[in-house]
Design a protein around this motif. Structure first.
Motif, PDB file in Angstrom:
ATOM      1  N   VAL A   1      46.935  34.547  79.845  1.00 44.33           N
ATOM      2  CA  VAL A   1      47.835  33.835  78.946  1.00 44.33           C
ATOM      3  C   VAL A   1      48.587  32.746  79.718  1.00 44.33           C
ATOM      4  CG1 VAL A   1      49.915  34.054  77.511  1.00 44.33           C
ATOM      5  CG2 VAL A   1      48.078  35.739  77.318  1.00 44.33           C
ATOM      6  N   LYS A   2      49.068  33.079  80.902  1.00 50.13           N
ATOM      7  CA  LYS A   2      49.770  32.092  81.730  1.00 50.13           C
ATOM      8  C   LYS A   2      48.859  30.908  82.030  1.00 50.13           C
ATOM      9  CE  LYS A   2      52.718  35.467  84.072  1.00 50.13           C
ATOM     10  NZ  LYS A   2      53.003  36.121  85.366  1.00 50.13           N
ATOM     11  N   LYS A   3      47.611  31.196  82.388  1.00 49.20           N
ATOM     12  CA  LYS A   3      46.651  30.123  82.677  1.00 49.20           C
ATOM     13  C   LYS A   3      46.392  29.274  81.442  1.00 49.20           C
ATOM     14  CE  LYS A   3      44.221  32.713  86.215  1.00 49.20           C
ATOM     15  NZ  LYS A   3      42.955  33.371  86.544  1.00 49.20           N
ATOM     16  N   GLN A   4      46.352  29.909  80.278  1.00 50.87           N
ATOM     17  CA  GLN A   4      46.140  29.152  79.043  1.00 50.87           C
ATOM     18  C   GLN A   4      47.315  28.206  78.798  1.00 50.87           C
ATOM     19  OE1 GLN A   4      43.319  29.112  77.238  1.00 50.87           O
ATOM     20  NE2 GLN A   4      44.234  27.483  76.052  1.00 50.87           N
ATOM     21  N   TYR A   5      48.538  28.672  79.048  1.00 46.95           N
ATOM     22  CA  TYR A   5      49.718  27.810  78.893  1.00 46.95           C
ATOM     23  C   TYR A   5      49.679  26.650  79.896  1.00 46.95           C
ATOM     24  CZ  TYR A   5      51.817  31.530  76.021  1.00 46.95           C
ATOM     25  OH  TYR A   5      52.085  32.455  75.056  1.00 46.95           O
ATOM     26  N   VAL A   6      49.266  26.947  81.120  1.00 47.58           N
ATOM     27  CA  VAL A   6      49.137  25.895  82.134  1.00 47.58           C
ATOM     28  C   VAL A   6      48.098  24.877  81.670  1.00 47.58           C
ATOM     29  CG1 VAL A   6      48.345  25.404  84.488  1.00 47.58           C
ATOM     30  CG2 VAL A   6      49.924  27.300  84.070  1.00 47.58           C
ATOM     31  N   ARG A   7      47.004  25.360  81.149  1.00 46.71           N
ATOM     32  CA  ARG A   7      45.953  24.460  80.664  1.00 46.71           C
ATOM     33  C   ARG A   7      46.464  23.584  79.521  1.00 46.71           C
ATOM     34  NH1 ARG A   7      39.698  25.445  80.159  1.00 46.71           N
ATOM     35  NH2 ARG A   7      39.131  23.621  78.943  1.00 46.71           N
ATOM     36  N   MET A   8      47.200  24.175  78.607  1.00 47.01           N
ATOM     37  CA  MET A   8      47.771  23.401  77.503  1.00 47.01           C
ATOM     38  C   MET A   8      48.683  22.303  78.030  1.00 47.01           C
ATOM     39  SD  MET A   8      48.551  26.644  74.982  1.00 47.01           S
ATOM     40  CE  MET A   8      49.636  25.790  73.870  1.00 47.01           C
ATOM     41  N   ALA A   9      49.492  22.646  79.035  1.00 48.85           N
ATOM     42  CA  ALA A   9      50.414  21.665  79.613  1.00 48.85           C
ATOM     43  C   ALA A   9      49.644  20.548  80.315  1.00 48.85           C
ATOM     44  CB  ALA A   9      51.371  22.357  80.586  1.00 48.85           C
ATOM     45  N   ILE A  10      48.614  20.910  81.049  1.00 51.97           N
ATOM     46  CA  ILE A  10      47.817  19.906  81.761  1.00 51.97           C
ATOM     47  C   ILE A  10      47.089  19.006  80.756  1.00 51.97           C
ATOM     48  CG2 ILE A  10      45.830  19.546  83.271  1.00 51.97           C
ATOM     49  CD1 ILE A  10      46.689  22.143  84.737  1.00 51.97           C
ATOM     50  N   GLU A  11      46.456  19.624  79.754  1.00 57.00           N
ATOM     51  CA  GLU A  11      45.690  18.849  78.783  1.00 57.00           C
ATOM     52  C   GLU A  11      46.576  17.908  77.976  1.00 57.00           C
ATOM     53  OE1 GLU A  11      43.442  21.602  76.403  1.00 57.00           O
ATOM     54  OE2 GLU A  11      41.826  21.702  77.865  1.00 57.00           O
ATOM     55  N   SER A  12      47.764  18.366  77.629  1.00 53.07           N
ATOM     56  CA  SER A  12      48.644  17.547  76.796  1.00 53.07           C
ATOM     57  C   SER A  12      49.433  16.531  77.621  1.00 53.07           C
ATOM     58  CB  SER A  12      49.625  18.425  76.026  1.00 53.07           C
ATOM     59  OG  SER A  12      50.595  18.974  76.906  1.00 53.07           O
ATOM     60  N   GLY A  13      49.629  16.839  78.895  1.00 55.98           N
ATOM     61  CA  GLY A  13      50.443  15.973  79.730  1.00 55.98           C
ATOM     62  C   GLY A  13      51.930  16.105  79.446  1.00 55.98           C
ATOM     63  N   ASN A  14      52.330  17.147  78.702  1.00 59.42           N
ATOM     64  CA  ASN A  14      53.729  17.319  78.319  1.00 59.42           C
ATOM     65  C   ASN A  14      54.125  18.782  78.482  1.00 59.42           C
ATOM     66  OD1 ASN A  14      56.247  17.364  77.113  1.00 59.42           O
ATOM     67  ND2 ASN A  14      55.652  16.053  75.407  1.00 59.42           N
ATOM     68  N   SER A  15      54.456  19.175  79.709  1.00 53.91           N
ATOM     69  CA  SER A  15      54.780  20.580  79.968  1.00 53.91           C
ATOM     70  C   SER A  15      56.074  21.016  79.287  1.00 53.91           C
ATOM     71  CB  SER A  15      54.835  20.851  81.471  1.00 53.91           C
ATOM     72  OG  SER A  15      55.792  20.041  82.090  1.00 53.91           O
ATOM     73  N   ALA A  16      57.037  20.109  79.127  1.00 56.32           N
ATOM     74  CA  ALA A  16      58.294  20.478  78.467  1.00 56.32           C
ATOM     75  C   ALA A  16      58.034  20.884  77.015  1.00 56.32           C
ATOM     76  CB  ALA A  16      59.284  19.322  78.523  1.00 56.32           C
ATOM     77  N   HIS A  17      57.193  20.135  76.328  1.00 57.46           N
ATOM     78  CA  HIS A  17      56.859  20.453  74.935  1.00 57.46           C
ATOM     79  C   HIS A  17      56.133  21.795  74.848  1.00 57.46           C
ATOM     80  CE1 HIS A  17      55.464  20.084  70.823  1.00 57.46           C
ATOM     81  NE2 HIS A  17      54.236  20.303  71.255  1.00 57.46           N
TER      82      HIS A  17
END
Length: 106
Positions: free
Chosen positions: A11-27
Motif C-alpha cells: 500500500v505504501k508503495k502504491q501511494y508512492v507510485r501515485m505521488a510520482i505519477e501525479s507529480g503532486n505528493s501533497a495532493h
C-alpha cells in the motif's frame, strides 16, 4: 535496516507510485489521509524501487514539461486500466450472483 514485506508495504508503495505519477505528493498525501512528511519518508524508502517498476512498465512520471502526447498516453493507459477493473468487477458480480442469487446487484 531490513524492510518488512507484506500488504502494508504494498500500500505504501502504491501511494508512492501515485505521488510520482501525479507529480503532486501533497495532493496524494491529503487524498490518502497521511501527512506530507509520512509520504515523504515512504518516498525516500521506496522511490528507487517504484521508479524501476514504472520504468519496466514503460510508465514515466508527469512533470511541468510533459507534452500533450505524454499526457494523452498516460490518459489512454489510465482508461485501459479503468476498463480492465470495471470488467473485473462485472465478472465478480456475475460470479457472486450465481452463487448468491439474492445478493444486491449494485
Amino acid at each position: 535496516m531490513k524492510r518488512r514485506m507484506g500488504p502494508i508495504e504494498d500500500v505504501k508503495k502504491q501511494y508512492v507510485r501515485m505521488a510520482i505519477e501525479s507529480g503532486n505528493s501533497a495532493h496524494i498525501a491529503r487524498k490518502v489521509g497521511v501527512s506530507k512528511s509520512t509520504l515523504g519518508g515512504w518516498m525516500k524508502l521506496y522511490r528507487d524501487e517504484v521508479e524501476n517498476e514504472m520504468s519496466t512498465e514503460g510508465i514515466t512520471p508527469l512533470s511541468e514539461s510533459s507534452s500533450t502526447q505524454d499526457l494523452q498516453t498516460k490518459y489512454d493507459h489510465a482508461m485501459k486500466l479503468l476498463g480492465e477493473k470495471e470488467l473485473e468487477v462485472a465478472m465478480l458480480r456475475e460470479m457472486i450472483k450465481k452463487k448468491l442469487p439474492n445478493f444486491p446487484s449494485e
